[in-house]
Enzyme design. Structure first.
Site, PDB file in Angstrom:
ATOM      1  N   ASP A  50       0.830  -1.209   0.000  1.00  0.00           N
ATOM      2  CA  ASP A  50       0.000   0.000   0.000  1.00  0.00           C
ATOM      3  C   ASP A  50       0.860   1.252   0.000  1.00  0.00           C
ATOM      4  O   ASP A  50       2.062   1.211   0.298  1.00  0.00           O
ATOM      5  CB  ASP A  50      -0.946   0.005   1.198  1.00  0.00           C
ATOM      6  CG  ASP A  50      -0.205   0.012   2.531  1.00  0.00           C
ATOM      7  OD1 ASP A  50       0.777  -0.747   2.668  1.00  0.00           O
ATOM      8  OD2 ASP A  50      -0.604   0.770   3.431  1.00  0.00           O
TER       9      ASP A  50
ATOM     10  N   GLU B  25       0.050  -1.380   5.562  1.00  0.00           N
ATOM     11  CA  GLU B  25       1.076  -1.029   6.541  1.00  0.00           C
ATOM     12  C   GLU B  25       0.888   0.388   7.060  1.00  0.00           C
ATOM     13  O   GLU B  25       1.096   0.669   8.240  1.00  0.00           O
ATOM     14  CB  GLU B  25       2.466  -1.182   5.898  1.00  0.00           C
ATOM     15  CG  GLU B  25       3.630  -1.003   6.862  1.00  0.00           C
ATOM     16  CD  GLU B  25       4.151   0.424   6.940  1.00  0.00           C
ATOM     17  OE1 GLU B  25       4.992   0.702   7.832  1.00  0.00           O
ATOM     18  OE2 GLU B  25       3.711   1.273   6.131  1.00  0.00           O
TER      19      GLU B  25
END
Length: 487
Positions: free
Chosen positions: A77, A144
């Site tokens: 991400d 994350e």
């Protein structure tokens, strides 16, 4: 330099493909599917766990089958942020990049090199057939940036390697061996609204152009926090004059970023408007002087605006007092000399937003010492509880403690000295890394973290230092060649 000339070519080609794929935190479905299809199309063992983490295994090259297994890990991400005048749909549109000297950057948005460049290195390694290595597991975690929920949801049997190299660090030449734990703490005020006092003059104060940055890695750089500055001015005026009423306060977007812009709307008694304007100008000058090294592009604005309902005076005053009083920035420095003056504990007030019926405040606390993390959350919470807010702290994520006598650390350091003729810096980081959660699930896993140089992460200033990508790539390949055999 043209993009086609970027080296290592395979890594930058993979990075370009990744930046075609929308992958905001918590909305990484397209990236997960891309990785799954990519692994299967290359006839590599590929699996996706219940959380959405992806693992692709590559067998050892001939003659290296008995080496220990290395896990290479990055998060898929990216933080999605942009300049206010840039139009982009992060759920649909690609990231547009360009070369600026030795740096790769994006057109008014975050670049996504945090941690797309780590993912690109993994894919380039999986695709390459000219690299010597033992068994490899390439792991791509999701989400994350907004809580490490991918790593949090990973089961203890998902990875099977002996060593783990996290490719999510941002300073080439630095080898990270520990990280801070972190939690978010929120404060919520219920509010009522009513019409402003008769004859009130509405004013909008705005601030933009701050550097902002990562609330962990940049917290020691004395960068201005837009929320604290706007709150500071409001506290000054509301304690100096009677009758100032608050209508709006908006600043910050992300829990892990130092807010770099924001605004408030206030109703001012008509006979005080010139006083407030004059105070604003003095305040702007004073603040620019305070931050004349770290934030040189501040833009202060003050203008009239339309009338609107204002927040109940008692709640507004308590809220503004809490903004003034709450601790922000470094709280303590690590006492362990091996960590070289690393920030131990900090707090960052990350966002404030008002709505019709509420004021919501989001903050982020970090520490390498979990008891002091609890203390920092309590310090933030106590100020806002005294102000009448409802306060909640998240479960957060643990710190990653430095491992004594690490085999992997020695391999990584020796390789770096051999390749570049100098000693790397071995240190901890005040940001959160997924290694903290891995250390809970896999207590015997030997880990390090490194990566190419990034600057301005979590902001539209994000940029990647191109020459360091080749250095990290060469370092990674040499490490893989020198992984020892299983005992």
């Amino acid at each position: 330099m043209e993009k086609r000339e970027l080296k290592p070519q395979g890594v930058f080609e993979q990075f370009a493909r990744i930046n075609e794929i929308p992958r905001p935190s918590k909305r990484e479905e397209k990236m997960i599917e891309y990785l799954r299809q990519w692994g299967e199309s290359h006839q590599l063992e590929t699996k996706v766990d219940e959380t959405g983490n992806v693992l692709i295994r590559k067998p050892a090259t001939k003659g290296m089958e008995n080496r220990k297994t290395v896990i290479l890990q990055s998060h898929m991400d990216m933080v999605c942020d942009k300049l206010v005048d840039v139009e982009i749909d992060f759920d649909r549109d690609p990231i547009k990049t360009y070369i600026d000297g030795e740096w790769l950057t994006a057109e008014g948005t975050t670049l996504g090199a945090d941690d797309g460049i780590g993912c690109a290195m993994e894919l380039a390694l999986l695709e390459g057939d000219d690299v010597e290595h033992g068994p490899i597991e390439c792991v791509f975690t999701r989400d994350e940036e907004t809580g490490l929920t991918g790593a949090e949801g990973m089961k203890s049997d998902f990875m099977q390697g002996d060593y783990l190299i996290n490719l999510d660090s941002e300073d080439e030449g630095e080898i990270f061996v520990s990280c801070a734990g972190g939690r978010n703490t929120t404060a919520h005020f219920d509010i009522t609204r009513s019409a402003a006092a008769d004859g009130a003059f509405f004013m909008k104060g705005s601030l933009k152009g701050l550097n902002g940055g990562h609330s962990g890695d940049d917290i020691n750089k004395k960068r201005a926090n837009a929320i604290k500055l706007l709150g500071r001015f409001l506290y000054q005026e509301m304690t100096r004059y009677e009758g100032i009423q608050l209508a709006q306060f908006h600043s910050g977007k992300l829990h892990n970023a130092i807010p770099r812009d924001g605004y408030f709307i206030i109703a001012v008694p008509h006979d005080l408007k010139e006083n407030v304007k004059a105070d604003w100008n003095v305040f702007a000058s004073d603040v620019q002087d305070e931050f004349h090294i770290t934030d040189t592009n501040m833009v202060f604005g003050m203008e009239s605006c339309d009338a609107e309902p204002v927040i109940d005076d008692a709640v507004a005053c308590r809220f503004v007092a809490a903004l003034q009083g709450v601790h922000n920035g470094i709280y303590a420095i690590c006492q362990d000399e091996a960590l070289g003056g690393l920030v131990e504990t900090s707090s960052n007030i990350a966002s404030v937003h008002t709505s019709e019926k509420a004021i919501d405040v989001l903050s982020s606390q970090r520490s390498n010492v979990m008891s002091n993390l609890d203390n920092m959350c309590a310090t933030f919470g106590s100020v806002f509880r005294l102000a009448g807010a409802q306060v909640v702290s998240s479960d957060g994520y643990p710190a990653w403690k430095m491992r004594s006598n690490s085999e992997l650390q020695k391999i990584v350091v020796d390789s770096y000295k051999k390749l570049f003729g100098k000693m790397p810096v071995v240190r901890g980081i005040h940001a959160g890394l997924e290694c903290g959660l891995f250390s809970e699930r896999y207590p015997d896993l030997d880990m390090v973290s490194f990566g190419p140089t990034l600057r301005g992460v979590h902001s539209p200033d994000e940029r990647l230092h191109i020459p360091t990508v080749q250095m990290v790539w060469d370092h990674l390949l040499d490490i893989l060649k020198n992984i020892p055999a299983k005992q």
